[in-house]
Design a protein around this motif. Structure first.
Motif, mmCIF file in Angstrom:
data_model
loop_
_atom_site.group_PDB
_atom_site.id
_atom_site.type_symbol
_atom_site.label_atom_id
_atom_site.label_comp_id
_atom_site.label_asym_id
_atom_site.label_seq_id
_atom_site.Cartn_x
_atom_site.Cartn_y
_atom_site.Cartn_z
ATOM 1 N N ALA A 236 -5.599 -1.643 -5.854
ATOM 2 C CA ALA A 236 -5.796 -1.765 -4.406
ATOM 3 C C ALA A 236 -5.219 -0.552 -3.673
ATOM 4 C CB ALA A 236 -5.149 -3.054 -3.896
ATOM 5 N N ALA A 237 -4.093 -0.043 -4.139
ATOM 6 C CA ALA A 237 -3.503 1.155 -3.515
ATOM 7 C C ALA A 237 -4.379 2.384 -3.741
ATOM 8 C CB ALA A 237 -2.100 1.385 -4.068
ATOM 9 N N GLN A 238 -5.026 2.478 -4.900
ATOM 10 C CA GLN A 238 -5.921 3.604 -5.157
ATOM 11 C C GLN A 238 -7.135 3.568 -4.229
ATOM 12 O OE1 GLN A 238 -6.887 3.534 -9.318
ATOM 13 N NE2 GLN A 238 -4.769 3.869 -9.982
ATOM 14 N N ILE A 239 -7.655 2.392 -3.959
ATOM 15 C CA ILE A 239 -8.777 2.279 -3.009
ATOM 16 C C ILE A 239 -8.303 2.615 -1.600
ATOM 17 C CG2 ILE A 239 -10.442 0.681 -1.997
ATOM 18 C CD1 ILE A 239 -10.536 -0.803 -4.629
ATOM 19 N N ARG A 240 -7.148 2.131 -1.233
ATOM 20 C CA ARG A 240 -6.617 2.376 0.114
ATOM 21 C C ARG A 240 -6.375 3.861 0.362
ATOM 22 N NH1 ARG A 240 -1.534 3.152 2.167
ATOM 23 N NH2 ARG A 240 -1.086 2.311 4.265
ATOM 24 N N ARG A 241 -6.093 4.616 -0.698
ATOM 25 C CA ARG A 241 -5.793 6.034 -0.551
ATOM 26 C C ARG A 241 -6.975 6.829 0.001
ATOM 27 N NH1 ARG A 241 -3.589 8.103 -5.963
ATOM 28 N NH2 ARG A 241 -2.243 6.291 -5.576
ATOM 29 N N TRP A 242 -8.193 6.326 -0.138
ATOM 30 C CA TRP A 242 -9.353 7.052 0.372
ATOM 31 C C TRP A 242 -9.401 7.046 1.894
ATOM 32 C CZ3 TRP A 242 -12.359 10.213 -2.322
ATOM 33 C CH2 TRP A 242 -12.383 10.089 -3.725
ATOM 34 N N ARG A 243 -8.951 5.958 2.506
ATOM 35 C CA ARG A 243 -8.896 5.893 3.963
ATOM 36 C C ARG A 243 -7.611 5.175 4.367
ATOM 37 N NH1 ARG A 243 -11.777 9.550 6.831
ATOM 38 N NH2 ARG A 243 -13.996 9.494 6.313
ATOM 39 N N VAL A 244 -6.526 5.941 4.467
ATOM 40 C CA VAL A 244 -5.249 5.354 4.885
ATOM 41 C C VAL A 244 -5.340 4.977 6.362
ATOM 42 C CG1 VAL A 244 -2.770 5.772 5.071
ATOM 43 C CG2 VAL A 244 -4.063 6.751 3.173
ATOM 44 N N PRO A 245 -4.878 3.806 6.772
ATOM 45 C CA PRO A 245 -4.970 3.413 8.185
ATOM 46 C C PRO A 245 -4.284 4.424 9.091
ATOM 47 C CG PRO A 245 -4.396 1.525 6.826
ATOM 48 C CD PRO A 245 -4.354 2.720 5.924
ATOM 49 N N GLU A 246 -5.009 4.826 10.146
ATOM 50 C CA GLU A 246 -4.468 5.790 11.096
ATOM 51 C C GLU A 246 -4.081 5.065 12.393
ATOM 52 O OE1 GLU A 246 -6.130 6.912 13.976
ATOM 53 O OE2 GLU A 246 -7.854 5.623 13.753
ATOM 54 N N PRO A 247 -3.045 5.549 13.095
ATOM 55 C CA PRO A 247 -2.455 4.769 14.196
ATOM 56 C C PRO A 247 -3.108 4.950 15.558
ATOM 57 C CG PRO A 247 -1.146 6.726 13.789
ATOM 58 C CD PRO A 247 -2.267 6.758 12.796
ATOM 59 N N TYR A 248 -4.165 5.750 15.689
ATOM 60 C CA TYR A 248 -4.748 5.994 17.007
ATOM 61 C C TYR A 248 -5.961 5.106 17.270
ATOM 62 C CZ TYR A 248 -1.618 9.967 17.223
ATOM 63 O OH TYR A 248 -0.495 10.744 17.234
ATOM 64 N N LYS A 249 -6.855 4.979 16.283
ATOM 65 C CA LYS A 249 -8.010 4.088 16.438
ATOM 66 C C LYS A 249 -7.905 2.834 15.574
ATOM 67 C CE LYS A 249 -11.316 7.722 17.665
ATOM 68 N NZ LYS A 249 -12.625 8.337 17.329
ATOM 69 N N GLY A 250 -6.935 2.792 14.681
ATOM 70 C CA GLY A 250 -6.767 1.624 13.821
ATOM 71 C C GLY A 250 -7.785 1.539 12.710
ATOM 72 N N LYS A 251 -8.382 2.665 12.331
ATOM 73 C CA LYS A 251 -9.392 2.669 11.277
ATOM 74 C C LYS A 251 -8.728 2.892 9.923
ATOM 75 C CE LYS A 251 -12.964 5.219 12.111
ATOM 76 N NZ LYS A 251 -13.801 6.388 12.473
ATOM 77 N N GLY A 252 -9.357 2.341 8.893
ATOM 78 C CA GLY A 252 -8.842 2.543 7.554
ATOM 79 C C GLY A 252 -9.059 1.319 6.684
ATOM 80 N N ILE A 253 -8.415 1.322 5.528
ATOM 81 C CA ILE A 253 -8.501 0.217 4.570
ATOM 82 C C ILE A 253 -7.146 -0.478 4.553
ATOM 83 C CG2 ILE A 253 -8.915 -0.418 2.166
ATOM 84 C CD1 ILE A 253 -10.601 2.072 1.863
ATOM 85 N N PHE A 254 -7.146 -1.755 4.862
ATOM 86 C CA PHE A 254 -5.925 -2.554 4.928
ATOM 87 C C PHE A 254 -5.876 -3.496 3.725
ATOM 88 C CE2 PHE A 254 -6.940 -1.212 9.164
ATOM 89 C CZ PHE A 254 -5.717 -0.937 9.766
ATOM 90 N N VAL A 255 -4.691 -3.635 3.136
ATOM 91 C CA VAL A 255 -4.484 -4.489 1.964
ATOM 92 C C VAL A 255 -3.748 -5.739 2.402
ATOM 93 C CG1 VAL A 255 -3.481 -4.645 -0.334
ATOM 94 C CG2 VAL A 255 -4.425 -2.477 0.462
ATOM 95 N N ASN A 256 -4.332 -6.899 2.117
ATOM 96 C CA ASN A 256 -3.744 -8.208 2.429
ATOM 97 C C ASN A 256 -3.417 -8.306 3.920
ATOM 98 O OD1 ASN A 256 -4.028 -9.054 -0.215
ATOM 99 N ND2 ASN A 256 -1.973 -8.428 -0.817
ATOM 100 N N ASP A 257 -2.162 -8.588 4.251
ATOM 101 C CA ASP A 257 -1.768 -8.799 5.650
ATOM 102 C C ASP A 257 -1.212 -7.529 6.288
ATOM 103 O OD1 ASP A 257 -2.503 -11.441 5.371
ATOM 104 O OD2 ASP A 257 -0.493 -12.081 4.770
ATOM 105 N N GLU A 258 -1.598 -6.387 5.804
ATOM 106 C CA GLU A 258 -1.075 -5.137 6.348
ATOM 107 C C GLU A 258 -1.568 -4.922 7.775
ATOM 108 O OE1 GLU A 258 -1.121 -0.316 5.319
ATOM 109 O OE2 GLU A 258 -2.387 -1.729 4.202
#
Length: 268
Positions: A236-258
């Protein structure tokens, strides 16, 4: 602290030269100028000089691990096999490290765990309970591995009986996920691939490790299932690494309750 060293010496000489004169000092300065009588150092402790008179920086005692001292319950259908001690060479140390291997079998599979020799595992098959203890609770390394071993063993028992899951949420315009097969890229027969569309010029395809399952109940959701919690969360962390959540628009890949705290837009 209150006067230079030369000033203290001069004051002591003045006090010794004129004993008839009465000199008064502030109460907080009296202990600083009192002379201690010199006594010979003896090797045998006197009644007034005992080891208990010394005070350490911290007087608190070492507490037992809250996790380690909690008994583990083995669910029905799960069996444990504890092997004898064996020598395992460690590339980071020249010391010999002896460990024992715990084999956990369940309806979903089996897992192995190497436990240090100073961690004792008391398994009672009749009551289906496991109690962990360490050889010396005063040693820091043994106290650390006490709770760590308990956590690893609990994850293995839960994995072979119920399994572990991780849910990935894709947040962003055009972000999509699907689980497909790629016969030309298979590392083992029947391997599935997680295909992601994350705004790149090409789709991202990641093969699942052996023994893990994945599904896409929704175009923006990916469900990972497996018996080994470490492998599930690592993938799951390897998948999340492709689009880490960014704090300005809230876009990205979130894992569980992140979640992520949004920031205000930068204004020049």
């Amino acid at each position: 602290m209150f006067a230079p060293r030369t000033g203290r010496q001069a004051l002591r000489r003045a006090l010794a030269a004129s004993p008839s004169q009465t000199v008064t000092l502030p109460s907080f300065l009296v202990p600083a100028f009192q002379t201690q009588p010199t006594t010979p150092i003896s090797t045998t402790p006197t009644p007034t000089q005992t080891p208990s008179a010394r005070r350490n920086f911290s007087a608190t005692t070492h507490c037992a691990s809250k996790l380690g001292r909690t008994p583990l319950t083995v669910p029905p259908g799960v069996d444990l096999e504890i092997s004898d001690l064996f020598y395992q060479k460690d590339m980071t140390s020249y010391l010999k490290q002896y460990k024992r291997r715990v084999l956990v079998k369940g309806p979903l599979g089996q897992l192995e765990l190497d436990v240090p020799e100073y961690v004792n595992i008391n398994h009672d098959p009749a009551t289906r309970r496991i109690e962990l203890s360490v050889r010396d609770q005063n040693e820091k390394m043994q106290r650390e591995m006490w709770g760590t071993t308990w956590s690893y063993l609990n994850n293995h028992i839960m994995g072979v009986s119920e399994g572990h899951t991780a849910v990935l949420r894709l947040v962003g315009i055009g972000y999509r996920a699907s689980v497909e097969s790629r016969p030309e890229k298979e590392e083992y027969p029947g391997q599935q691939f997680v295909c992601l569309k994350l705004g790149f010029s090409h789709p991202v395809e990641m093969g699942l490790p052996k023994g893990m399952k994945a599904s896409a109940p929704q175009p923006t959701r990916v469900l990972l299932e497996g018996i080994n919690k470490h492998e599930v969360m690592q993938f799951a962390a390897q998948i999340r690494r492709w689009r880490v959540p960014e704090p300005y628009k809230g876009k990205g890949i979130f894992v569980n309750d992140e979640t992520i705290k949004l920031k205000a837009k930068k204004i020049k």
